[in-house]
Design a protein around this motif. Structure first.
Motif, mmCIF file in Angstrom:
data_model
loop_
_atom_site.group_PDB
_atom_site.id
_atom_site.type_symbol
_atom_site.label_atom_id
_atom_site.label_comp_id
_atom_site.label_asym_id
_atom_site.label_seq_id
_atom_site.Cartn_x
_atom_site.Cartn_y
_atom_site.Cartn_z
ATOM 1 N N GLN A 157 0.858 -1.182 0.000
ATOM 2 C CA GLN A 157 0.000 0.000 0.000
ATOM 3 C C GLN A 157 0.894 1.232 0.000
ATOM 4 O O GLN A 157 1.890 1.293 0.737
ATOM 5 N N PHE A 158 0.557 2.218 -0.845
ATOM 6 C CA PHE A 158 1.381 3.418 -1.008
ATOM 7 C C PHE A 158 0.490 4.651 -1.023
ATOM 8 O O PHE A 158 -0.497 4.699 -1.770
ATOM 9 N N ASN A 159 0.825 5.625 -0.175
ATOM 10 C CA ASN A 159 0.067 6.871 -0.114
ATOM 11 C C ASN A 159 0.527 7.797 -1.240
ATOM 12 O O ASN A 159 1.650 8.308 -1.221
ATOM 13 N N THR A 160 -0.320 8.001 -2.213
ATOM 14 C CA THR A 160 0.031 8.838 -3.366
ATOM 15 C C THR A 160 -0.346 10.301 -3.167
ATOM 16 O O THR A 160 -0.089 11.128 -4.041
ATOM 17 N N GLY A 161 -0.963 10.633 -2.022
ATOM 18 C CA GLY A 161 -1.461 11.994 -1.822
ATOM 19 C C GLY A 161 -0.505 12.895 -1.063
ATOM 20 O O GLY A 161 0.554 12.467 -0.596
ATOM 21 N N TYR A 162 -0.912 14.157 -0.934
ATOM 22 C CA TYR A 162 -0.115 15.158 -0.230
ATOM 23 C C TYR A 162 -0.473 15.224 1.253
ATOM 24 O O TYR A 162 0.147 15.984 2.003
ATOM 25 N N THR A 163 -1.477 14.454 1.665
ATOM 26 C CA THR A 163 -1.912 14.467 3.061
ATOM 27 C C THR A 163 -1.766 13.067 3.654
ATOM 28 O O THR A 163 -1.540 12.087 2.933
ATOM 29 N N ASN A 164 -1.917 12.980 4.964
ATOM 30 C CA ASN A 164 -1.857 11.681 5.624
ATOM 31 C C ASN A 164 -3.003 10.789 5.158
ATOM 32 O O ASN A 164 -4.069 11.273 4.754
ATOM 33 N N ALA A 165 -2.782 9.492 5.224
ATOM 34 C CA ALA A 165 -3.824 8.517 4.884
ATOM 35 C C ALA A 165 -3.957 7.525 6.040
ATOM 36 O O ALA A 165 -2.986 7.220 6.745
ATOM 37 N N ILE A 166 -5.186 7.029 6.210
ATOM 38 C CA ILE A 166 -5.480 6.061 7.276
ATOM 39 C C ILE A 166 -6.316 4.940 6.677
ATOM 40 O O ILE A 166 -7.231 5.184 5.886
ATOM 41 N N ALA A 167 -6.004 3.707 7.063
ATOM 42 C CA ALA A 167 -6.801 2.561 6.625
ATOM 43 C C ALA A 167 -6.952 1.594 7.790
ATOM 44 O O ALA A 167 -6.145 1.583 8.726
ATOM 45 N N ILE A 168 -7.995 0.792 7.715
ATOM 46 C CA ILE A 168 -8.223 -0.291 8.674
ATOM 47 C C ILE A 168 -8.251 -1.598 7.887
ATOM 48 O O ILE A 168 -8.872 -1.679 6.826
ATOM 49 N N ALA A 169 -7.567 -2.615 8.407
ATOM 50 C CA ALA A 169 -7.524 -3.909 7.731
ATOM 51 C C ALA A 169 -7.985 -5.009 8.675
ATOM 52 O O ALA A 169 -7.586 -5.043 9.843
#
Length: 220
Positions: A157-169
């Motif tokens: 998984q790779f964050n392509t954005g300019y802001t933080n990202a959060i995910a739940i798995a």
């Protein structure tokens, strides 16, 4: 003929049981006894009469993980190791935090399928099928999107954005395990022979030696 059909039926049943991710529980629950020194496939149960509500409770997943590392990501796993009530239930949970351009590097879960949903930000995700095809499946996920990574396959998984990202798995094992490919190959202790790796990757041994000398960090 009937005996052959019966034999094949029994073989199919036993094969399906043998490939199950985690054994099925034989009681309502089996709270892990962290005081036991007995080594079993899983965790020893404590007396169910001594079980408490706190054995089935974990607090703190609302807190962001520390992403100030070279990968720019942090995985916070909730498993039977820190939520004893999960023992024998065959599931676990993880929070994934990403700084901008943070990466959860290619890895596998040998004992679990993973289902991931994005809570904030945008993630570029993918997995690779087994030999001989090694087909890559990728998708850009936005808030509310869900993606599945089949058990044992390499994924990222790779964050392509300019802001933080959060995910739940969610993961289909109380102890899914994780094998980060780069760490396992170049960070093995003791090191894998550079002759082996040079031939496997078709690169010069000096590059192998350089890679093995790097600090291979763990974001879990």
């Amino acid at each position: 003929m009937a005996y052959h059909i019966l034999f094949l039926t029994l073989l199919a049943l036993t094969s399906s049981l043998a490939t199950a991710s985690d054994p099925s529980q034989l009681q309502d629950f089996c709270v892990a006894d962290d005081m036991s020194h007995v080594f079993v496939n899983g965790l020893v149960c404590k007396d169910p009469k001594l079980a408490l509500a706190d054995d089935f409770f974990f607090s703190g997943l609302n807190m962001p993980g520390n992403t100030s590392n070279r990968l720019g990501s942090k995985v916070t796993l909730v498993s039977a190791a820190n939520l004893p009530g999960l023992n024998t239930l065959g599931i676990s949970l993880a929070r994934l935090d990403f700084a901008p351009y943070g990466l959860n590097p290619p890895h596998t879960h040998p004992r679990a399928t993973e289902i991931l949903t994005v809570l904030e930000g945008t993630l570029y995700v993918g997995f690779v099928t087994s030999n001989p095809d090694n087909k890559l499946f990728t998708k850009v996920l936005n808030k509310g999107d869900v993606f599945v990574f089949p058990q044992g396959l390499i994924h990222f998984q790779f964050n392509t954005g300019y802001t933080n990202a959060i995910a739940i798995a969610g993961l289909g094992s109380q102890n899914p395990g994780v094998i980060t490919i780069a760490n396992a190959v170049f960070g093995a202790k003791p090191p894998i022979s550079d002759d082996v790796l040079a031939k496997a990757f078709q690169i010069d041994k000096k590059l192998v030696d350089w890679l093995q000398a790097q600090f291979w960090m763990d974001n879990n």
